[in-house]
Design a protein around this motif. Sequence first.
Motif, PDB file in Angstrom:
ATOM      1  N   LYS A  79       0.855  -1.180   0.000  1.00 26.59           N
ATOM      2  CA  LYS A  79       0.000   0.000   0.000  1.00 26.59           C
ATOM      3  C   LYS A  79       0.894   1.234   0.000  1.00 26.59           C
ATOM      4  O   LYS A  79       1.967   1.238   0.620  1.00 26.59           O
ATOM      5  CB  LYS A  79      -0.949   0.010   1.192  1.00 26.59           C
TER       6      LYS A  79
ATOM      7  N   TYR B 241      -3.185  -1.195  -2.424  1.00 22.62           N
ATOM      8  CA  TYR B 241      -3.824   0.013  -2.945  1.00 22.62           C
ATOM      9  C   TYR B 241      -2.899   1.212  -2.836  1.00 22.62           C
ATOM     10  O   TYR B 241      -1.866   1.176  -2.154  1.00 22.62           O
ATOM     11  CB  TYR B 241      -5.107   0.307  -2.154  1.00 22.62           C
TER      12      TYR B 241
ATOM     13  N   ILE C  50      -7.675   0.609  -5.545  1.00 20.88           N
ATOM     14  CA  ILE C  50      -7.169  -0.741  -5.317  1.00 20.88           C
ATOM     15  C   ILE C  50      -6.412  -1.169  -6.571  1.00 20.88           C
ATOM     16  O   ILE C  50      -6.866  -0.938  -7.692  1.00 20.88           O
ATOM     17  CB  ILE C  50      -8.328  -1.702  -4.997  1.00 20.88           C
TER      18      ILE C  50
END
Length: 363
Positions: free
Chosen positions: A107, A147, A189
């Motif tokens: 992420k 993401y 995402i």
Amino acid sequence: MAKSLLFIPDISGFTKFVQTTEVTHSQHVIAELLEVLIEANTEELQLAEVEGDALFFYREGELLSQEKLLAQIETMFTAFTGHLKLLEKNRICPCNACATAPKLELKIVAHCGDIEFIEVQGNRKPFGKQVIEAHRLLKNSVESDNYVLISKELSSDIELPIYYYSKVFRFKEGKDIYDQKEVEYIYSIIDNNKLNIGEYSTAKEVVLEDNPGIVLDRNFSIAAESLMEYITNLSYRHFWVKGVDKFEYNENEVTRLGSEHVCVINNKHLNFVAVKKKVKPGKYVYGEMTKSIPVADTVYQFYTISPISDNSCNLKIELYWEIRSLIKKLAMMLFAHRIFRKNTENSLNLLDQLVEERRIVIA
């Protein structure tokens, strides 16, 4: 004061990864992935700190354009995912850390604002409210661990549309409350299948037509997976392979197919690379190939481990060689074969001794 960019790539699943797998190998895997992310820093962002499973980058007094920011994010996801695929394809080690590494995710949080700096042991580090806010954005309500999240403040400043979409990105709005303050952001995402993963090297399977020149085997009172660690982890090699002045290898890498190491003997450097061959299901195999031994064009040494029980296994060591020269073939027949066999027997005895000593200490 011009706003600064704050940029944090964070490896998702790290805590669970370390808690539920072998610690040493998980640390090596994470270190490798962090290095991959640092090398993927194409925009020359400043690295403020390595924060365990995350990297904290910044660009002082300057934001990236939306095109450059999205390109930088995509580059890091592509490099990260590509390296996970390499680890998966070239894995030798059967431990849980190496087996589950491909499940790690990434992420990235990007934020901006006015920042100050503090000096810590001669190192200049970003400090202030916006830095704290950027780190808090890592804890959010996005229902994924793979993401990119961009604060609304940053997306507005670089004029990135709220619902921007492309092959890789499809942004949505989100918000969370931190310290009684609502913070808005946009997020996307990342579908790894949409990334343009380049070619990565995979080791070819060795096919040997002739029978091995030397075969030795022995039973060990140790789990097959543990014996595999003693053999493939080069930090143990000096305990059971004698006559080598030094082993040179990447200490921060888990040995995998294609890994290289060097044996230094009397100032001569013998280069080895990890290879594989087919074995029956349920067995573990590790092989090394070298073209550096004078009496042969190529030498292969394979270690095949067959579990017997939870705490015992059989190890078979096989040596193969390829020789084209008649002179070298004669040298192998007259003396080199005996030397190879004696050295292999000595290594097998010392490996058995090492395993027994470690077993007694643990017990």
